[in-house]
Design a protein around this motif. Structure first.
Motif, PDB file in Angstrom:
ATOM      1  N   ALA A 152       0.837  -1.187   0.000  1.00 50.51           N
ATOM      2  CA  ALA A 152       0.000   0.000   0.000  1.00 50.51           C
ATOM      3  C   ALA A 152       0.877   1.245   0.000  1.00 50.51           C
ATOM      4  CB  ALA A 152      -0.926  -0.008   1.210  1.00 50.51           C
ATOM      5  N   GLU A 153       0.238   2.384  -0.158  1.00 50.28           N
ATOM      6  CA  GLU A 153       0.972   3.651  -0.228  1.00 50.28           C
ATOM      7  C   GLU A 153       1.577   4.006   1.134  1.00 50.28           C
ATOM      8  OE1 GLU A 153       0.051   8.351  -1.142  1.00 50.28           O
ATOM      9  OE2 GLU A 153      -1.366   6.796  -1.716  1.00 50.28           O
ATOM     10  N   ASP A 154       2.813   4.495   1.091  1.00 43.60           N
ATOM     11  CA  ASP A 154       3.488   4.924   2.311  1.00 43.60           C
ATOM     12  C   ASP A 154       3.149   6.373   2.621  1.00 43.60           C
ATOM     13  OD1 ASP A 154       4.629   2.489   2.373  1.00 43.60           O
ATOM     14  OD2 ASP A 154       6.527   3.115   1.492  1.00 43.60           O
ATOM     15  N   ASP A 155       3.229   6.716   3.862  1.00 41.53           N
ATOM     16  CA  ASP A 155       3.049   8.098   4.293  1.00 41.53           C
ATOM     17  C   ASP A 155       4.255   8.479   5.133  1.00 41.53           C
ATOM     18  OD1 ASP A 155       2.333  10.553   5.165  1.00 41.53           O
ATOM     19  OD2 ASP A 155       0.369   9.981   5.949  1.00 41.53           O
ATOM     20  N   PRO A 156       5.240   9.175   4.521  1.00 40.79           N
ATOM     21  CA  PRO A 156       6.449   9.496   5.291  1.00 40.79           C
ATOM     22  C   PRO A 156       6.142  10.304   6.539  1.00 40.79           C
ATOM     23  CG  PRO A 156       6.750   9.917   2.937  1.00 40.79           C
ATOM     24  CD  PRO A 156       5.294   9.638   3.140  1.00 40.79           C
ATOM     25  N   GLY A 157       5.044  11.053   6.554  1.00 41.60           N
ATOM     26  CA  GLY A 157       4.728  11.855   7.722  1.00 41.60           C
ATOM     27  C   GLY A 157       4.425  11.026   8.949  1.00 41.60           C
ATOM     28  N   LEU A 158       4.046   9.764   8.759  1.00 40.45           N
ATOM     29  CA  LEU A 158       3.747   8.905   9.905  1.00 40.45           C
ATOM     30  C   LEU A 158       5.000   8.249  10.470  1.00 40.45           C
ATOM     31  CD1 LEU A 158       0.488   7.112   8.688  1.00 40.45           C
ATOM     32  CD2 LEU A 158       0.684   9.034  10.259  1.00 40.45           C
ATOM     33  N   GLY A 159       6.079   8.294   9.700  1.00 43.83           N
ATOM     34  CA  GLY A 159       7.318   7.709  10.186  1.00 43.83           C
ATOM     35  C   GLY A 159       7.285   6.194  10.213  1.00 43.83           C
ATOM     36  N   CYS A 160       6.407   5.559   9.404  1.00 40.23           N
ATOM     37  CA  CYS A 160       6.332   4.101   9.383  1.00 40.23           C
ATOM     38  C   CYS A 160       6.037   3.653   7.962  1.00 40.23           C
ATOM     39  CB  CYS A 160       5.254   3.579  10.335  1.00 40.23           C
ATOM     40  SG  CYS A 160       3.605   4.154   9.912  1.00 40.23           S
ATOM     41  N   ILE A 161       6.227   2.377   7.721  1.00 42.50           N
ATOM     42  CA  ILE A 161       6.024   1.798   6.396  1.00 42.50           C
ATOM     43  C   ILE A 161       5.024   0.662   6.526  1.00 42.50           C
ATOM     44  CG2 ILE A 161       7.137   0.665   4.449  1.00 42.50           C
ATOM     45  CD1 ILE A 161       9.715   2.039   5.207  1.00 42.50           C
ATOM     46  N   THR A 162       4.039   0.620   5.648  1.00 46.36           N
ATOM     47  CA  THR A 162       3.006  -0.402   5.740  1.00 46.36           C
ATOM     48  C   THR A 162       3.547  -1.767   5.347  1.00 46.36           C
ATOM     49  OG1 THR A 162       2.327   0.169   3.496  1.00 46.36           O
ATOM     50  CG2 THR A 162       1.133   1.206   5.297  1.00 46.36           C
ATOM     51  N   GLU A 163       2.880  -2.806   5.829  1.00 47.28           N
ATOM     52  CA  GLU A 163       3.303  -4.171   5.558  1.00 47.28           C
ATOM     53  C   GLU A 163       2.858  -4.603   4.161  1.00 47.28           C
ATOM     54  OE1 GLU A 163       5.189  -6.188   7.259  1.00 47.28           O
ATOM     55  OE2 GLU A 163       5.503  -4.713   8.838  1.00 47.28           O
ATOM     56  N   PRO A 164       3.599  -5.536   3.518  1.00 46.19           N
ATOM     57  CA  PRO A 164       3.186  -6.037   2.208  1.00 46.19           C
ATOM     58  C   PRO A 164       1.856  -6.777   2.290  1.00 46.19           C
ATOM     59  CG  PRO A 164       5.481  -6.588   2.693  1.00 46.19           C
ATOM     60  CD  PRO A 164       4.887  -6.064   3.958  1.00 46.19           C
ATOM     61  N   ILE A 165       1.113  -6.758   1.189  1.00 49.33           N
ATOM     62  CA  ILE A 165      -0.182  -7.431   1.107  1.00 49.33           C
ATOM     63  C   ILE A 165      -0.098  -8.498   0.029  1.00 49.33           C
ATOM     64  CG2 ILE A 165      -2.650  -7.153   0.699  1.00 49.33           C
ATOM     65  CD1 ILE A 165      -2.339  -4.216   1.458  1.00 49.33           C
ATOM     66  N   PRO A 166      -0.198  -9.782   0.357  1.00 54.00           N
ATOM     67  CA  PRO A 166      -0.186 -10.823  -0.680  1.00 54.00           C
ATOM     68  C   PRO A 166      -1.368 -10.647  -1.630  1.00 54.00           C
ATOM     69  CG  PRO A 166       0.141 -11.761   1.519  1.00 54.00           C
ATOM     70  CD  PRO A 166      -0.255 -10.334   1.715  1.00 54.00           C
ATOM     71  N   THR A 167      -1.150 -10.970  -2.909  1.00 55.76           N
ATOM     72  CA  THR A 167      -2.208 -10.802  -3.902  1.00 55.76           C
ATOM     73  C   THR A 167      -3.409 -11.693  -3.605  1.00 55.76           C
ATOM     74  OG1 THR A 167      -1.061 -12.427  -5.283  1.00 55.76           O
ATOM     75  CG2 THR A 167      -0.631 -10.112  -5.733  1.00 55.76           C
ATOM     76  N   GLU A 168      -3.195 -12.834  -2.988  1.00 56.09           N
ATOM     77  CA  GLU A 168      -4.327 -13.710  -2.707  1.00 56.09           C
ATOM     78  C   GLU A 168      -5.282 -13.087  -1.694  1.00 56.09           C
ATOM     79  OE1 GLU A 168      -2.549 -16.716   0.678  1.00 56.09           O
ATOM     80  OE2 GLU A 168      -2.195 -17.203  -1.433  1.00 56.09           O
ATOM     81  N   LEU A 169      -4.769 -12.189  -0.834  1.00 56.66           N
ATOM     82  CA  LEU A 169      -5.661 -11.488   0.080  1.00 56.66           C
ATOM     83  C   LEU A 169      -6.531 -10.480  -0.660  1.00 56.66           C
ATOM     84  CD1 LEU A 169      -3.485 -10.851   3.265  1.00 56.66           C
ATOM     85  CD2 LEU A 169      -5.166 -12.650   2.844  1.00 56.66           C
TER      86      LEU A 169
END
Length: 874
Positions: A152-169
């Motif tokens: 998913a899209e990152d938001d540098p302002g939050l200071g964190c990076i989202t986890e990957p999402i498998p395509t099957e989900l």
């Protein structure tokens, strides 16, 4: 007032409804049965309980077998259950070879177990596939990517990076949303149409070598695997007993839904007045086991919301299932609505098909409770095994009839329960297969996995790229072991295996997980769903607040990479799309990978061999920032032939002998042609895929029996002994083996390369372009006519195209659709597209001679008129 049972609950009559509303879908059996009205009427006879099967099993997709019968004593006038099949394809512009349209095929099998009426099951059978296609279309760009996971899209302002999402989900979410939309459609249309009753639903989706089973209700799916030896459950039955915790939690949160007659707590036995003050076993929403509770007066006065056990369990003494569609008017004794406790959301299970080579002796069975109330999984397995033994003993042709026989025998076994119960007490069922088999409540069917599924996904091993794979593994391993940052630039022409090799290495690289690191994969295209727009414009101008935010985000990322104690691996596909003013985005990325204490591992992918030297000259003077280079050369003829033989040159057993899927001569011809042009392996695989689809479409021709059956004879499915008898009176011409020859490959190559010129603009050619595409070519010709520079920006071309369409009252395309239209024209060889950072600044050039295009288009009245109105683009 003390209440000891349901008898004391006052029953409120069914609320008034408008009985004059028309029905949207007339009650009928599934169209693929191809039965007459007389046969359908005969099937309603509860005395005979005929088992219906398709009149021509060879016309079913994937050699699917199907059977159904009416449930004796339950369905008064007609079979309330329905089944549906659907074969479709998701079209993704720009995701195919050379940025052409990628096609993602999928196949659906659905079973709807109706109750209290046929309305909900009929509505679902007619429209369920539409909702599923719509929801899959929303994520089709992710499905077309070669990466195993998206982000998913990152938001540098939050200071964190989202986890990957498998395509099957994403597919799982699409199915869950489709089920919810289906139930909401039934709710809305109740105001316009008469939609009585409800239904449970089970759907099997075959997509990208995965089997997704979505079950909402008490249907069930199993896979008979390992040469008819093992049973793999692919769903669970949702009854009031198995769904108890969800129901009790909802009743705890909203106790008013139970009214004054029902209670939330389940007791081990029926309570009476004498139990007041006594200890009785109970369980509540938070409990899997049982405990003691002192019985109160309220416990005695209320009937538990869940009574009974197993298949006899009932919710609010009314319904035996807790998931499905419809039932919006269903009331419990006492007048309480039951719908708030029912949910359409399914449980979705995923089964990987690519890890095992399935044969005809592995069957996927999908059925409603009509089968599973009478047969256990083991008894269904024995029925399948016995059918195979009968066919083998009698040496019957198994290609088209064995799965129909399996379906028939399972329905028959459920109808009479192997002779243990009277036939009047058994219910109808259904079944299906994909070199695997599926089963359902009033039908049964069986199918084969499509041949082209073997070439549509990333293979388990990559051939002819051993040196590149070795270098990739060593680079990642060394950096991980030494906790060192670094950058690697991978270059090569399109279709040389760059992204596939990196994805393959990262998928097998367990060190990232062991060190607790994370990997991020981006495709750097503005139209890509994996590319954050904020990153795409990070290198542009702008001042004031926007510039400060960019600097703040850059500083946070720099601190994050240097302060992290875990490795961070970033892969940027199509890295040259980050080309911007001053190249500050690319310079920042490479500088971050060279900072002291940095944990960033950067892998960039692009086509240009000299990208780092041409647009990043400063890297040559800062040797510590310069990335390591890895080049992928085009595939040679021998390499393409080797890969095609491994992917599509496999063998399959047919009638005791082996037949090749694609002839070696056809593979060699395809390899020679592709290697002489561009060495793009994706183009070679696409040619083979289209050739396989051509052979498959030819193999689905209906066979012609020498003596047709009597028109008034109900279609009985062939049992093993009946099949042998039928062969003496009705012989069916066996279909030709599915074999791709050199002529098929040559035909596909001819269709690809022969329609890339002005001939595709003519009306006389069978591969003529649609009007909208021809109109785009005519508009481009107007824009460049009489000018020394034969190129135009995409923005100007789109504006001119819109004016022409509005002038002639034609449908206009949006920006995204127009970009896809131009990409299709580029794949046909009519124009070239030179990308720019901003989509509207992309350069478009006409590849054909102006006189040649004018000569072809002048024969078509509308296009001729457009060409003569030169002032349109002024």
């Amino acid at each position: 007032m003390a209440m000891e049972g349901l008898e004391s609950i006052p029953h409120i009559s069914e609320r008034s409804k408008n009985e004059k509303l028309p029905v949207k879908y007339e009650c009928a059996r599934p169209v693929f049965l191809e039965i007459t009205q007389k046969q359908a009427d005969a099937a309603k006879d509860h005395g005979q309980r005929l088992i219906l099967t398709p009149s021509d099993p060879s016309r079913m997709p994937w050699s699917t077998g199907y059977a159904e019968t009416i449930n004796s004593g339950k369905s008064l006038y007609s079979n309330e259950d329905q089944a549906a099949m659907h074969i479709g394809s998701l079209h993704v512009p720009g995701a195919g070879p050379d940025k052409t349209v990628a096609n993602i095929p999928y196949t659906l099998f659905c079973i709807f177990d109706g109750h209290a009426g046929t309305g909900a099951a009929l509505t679902a059978a007619h429209t369920m596939h539409i909702h599923i296609r719509e929801k899959l279309g929303a994520v089709k760009h992710f499905l077309a990517l070669q990466q195993a996971e998206v982000i998913a899209e990152d938001d540098p302002g939050l200071g964190c990076i989202t986890e990957p999402i498998p395509t099957e989900l994403l597919v799982q979410g699409a199915l869950e949303e489709a089920f919810a939309e289906m139930d909401d459609q039934i709710r809305r249309e109740r105001a316009t149409y008469s939609i009585k009753g409800g239904c449970t639903a089970i759907v099997a989706l075959f997509l990208q070598q995965k089997l997704y089973v979505a079950n909402a209700g008490d249907c069930r799916a199993i896979l008979v695997a390992n040469n008819l030896q093992d049973i793999i459950p692919l769903s669970m039955d949702f009854t009031p007993e198995t769904d108890r915790k969800r129901l009790q939690t909802l009743a705890f949160l909203q106790p008013q839904l139970l009214g004054k007659h029902f209670g939330r707590i389940e007791f081990q036995r029926r309570l009476r007045k004498k139990d007041l003050g006594q200890k009785v076993l109970f369980r509540d929403r938070h409990m899997s086991g049982w405990s003691y509770r002192i019985v109160s007066g309220d416990d005695v006065n209320r009937v538990p919301m869940i009574i009974g056990h197993g298949k006899r369990a009932r919710l609010m003494a009314t319904i035996g299932t807790t998931r499905g569609f419809g039932d919006h008017d269903l009331e419990a004794p006492g007048g309480q609505w039951i719908k708030p406790f029912l949910t359409p959301i399914p449980e979705v299970r995923v089964h990987e098909l690519s890890t095992h080579k399935y044969t005809e002796r592995e069957v996927f069975i999908m059925a409603s409770d009509g089968l599973w109330e009478r047969l256990t999984n083991e008894e269904a397995l024995e029925c399948v095994q016995q059918t195979f033994r009968d066919f083998e003993e009698e040496k019957d042709d198994k290609s088209d009839r064995i799965y129909t026989a399996i379906a028939h025998n399972l329905v028959l076994a459920a109808r009479i329960h192997l002779g243990l119960v009277p036939a009047s007490e058994a219910e109808n069922i259904t079944m299906v297969n994909p070199q695997i088999t599926v089963l359902g409540d009033s039908a049964a069917c069986v199918c084969y996995v499509r041949l082209n599924q073997t070439i549509t996904n990333l293979p388990s091993s990559l051939l002819c790229r051993d040196s590149q794979l070795k270098e990739l593994r060593e680079w990642v391993r060394e950096r991980m072991d030494r906790s060192e940052a670094g950058a690697l630039y991978v270059s090569g022409a399109p279709g040389t295996g760059k992204t596939a090799c990196i994805t393959h290495v990262l998928r097998d690289m367990k060190r990232i997980c062991r060190y607790g690191g994370r990997k991020l994969l981006f495709e750097c295209r503005p139209s890509s769903p994996t590319w954050p727009p904020s990153c795409g414009g990070a290198g542009g101008g702008g001042g004031g607040g926007r510039g400060k935010k960019k600097e703040l985000a850059r500083d946070r990322l720099s601190r994050h990479f240097t302060s992290s104690k875990k490795p961070i691996l970033i892969v940027l596909d199509e890295m040259d799309q980050l080309d911007c003013r001053n190249q500050e985005v690319l310079y920042s990325l490479f500088e971050w990978s060279s900072l002291p204490h940095s944990q960033l591992l950067l892998i960039g992918i692009a086509n240009a061999l000299d990208l780092t030297d041409r647009i990043l000259p400063r890297l040559t003077s800062h040797t510590h920032c310069k990335p390591r280079l890895l080049h992928f050369p085009p595939y040679t003829r021998e390499e393409i032939a080797t890969i095609l033989k491994a992917r599509v040159g496999g063998r399959e057993e047919r009638e005791g002998r082996e037949e090749v899927i694609v002839d070696p001569a056809a593979i060699e011809f395809c390899a020679r042609k592709v290697s002489s042009v561009h060495g793009d392996l994706r183009k070679a695989l696409d040619i083979c895929r289209r050739a396989i689809e051509m052979v498959e479409s030819q193999s689905h021709r209906p066979t012609h029996p020498t003596s047709p059956p009597h028109p008034h004879t109900p279609p009985h499915p062939p049992t093993s002994r009946q099949a042998t008898h039928d062969k003496t009176t009705t012989s069916t011409v066996p279909p030709p083996p599915l074999r791709v020859k050199l002529t098929h490959i040559a035909s596909v190559i001819s269709s690809i390369y022969s329609t890339t010129g002005a001939a595709s603009l003519s009306r006389s050619t069978p591969h003529s372009l649609p009007l909208q595409q021809k109109l785009a070519v005519a508009t481009l010709l107007l824009c460049v006519r009489g000018k020394s520079v034969k190129e135009v920006t995409l923005g100007r071309l789109e504006d001119a195209y819109g004016r022409v369409c509005r002038q002639w009252q034609l449908k206009t395309e949006g920006v995204a659709e127009f970009v896809g239209l131009c990409q299709v024209l580029e794949s046909r060889g009519l124009l070239t597209i030179r990308k720019a950072k901003e989509t509207r600044m992309t350069k478009v050039t006409l590849k054909l001679q102006e006189s040649e295009v004018e000569q072809v288009l002048q024969d078509q009245p509308l296009l001729s008129t457009v060409l003569n109105q030169t002032r349109t683009t002024q």
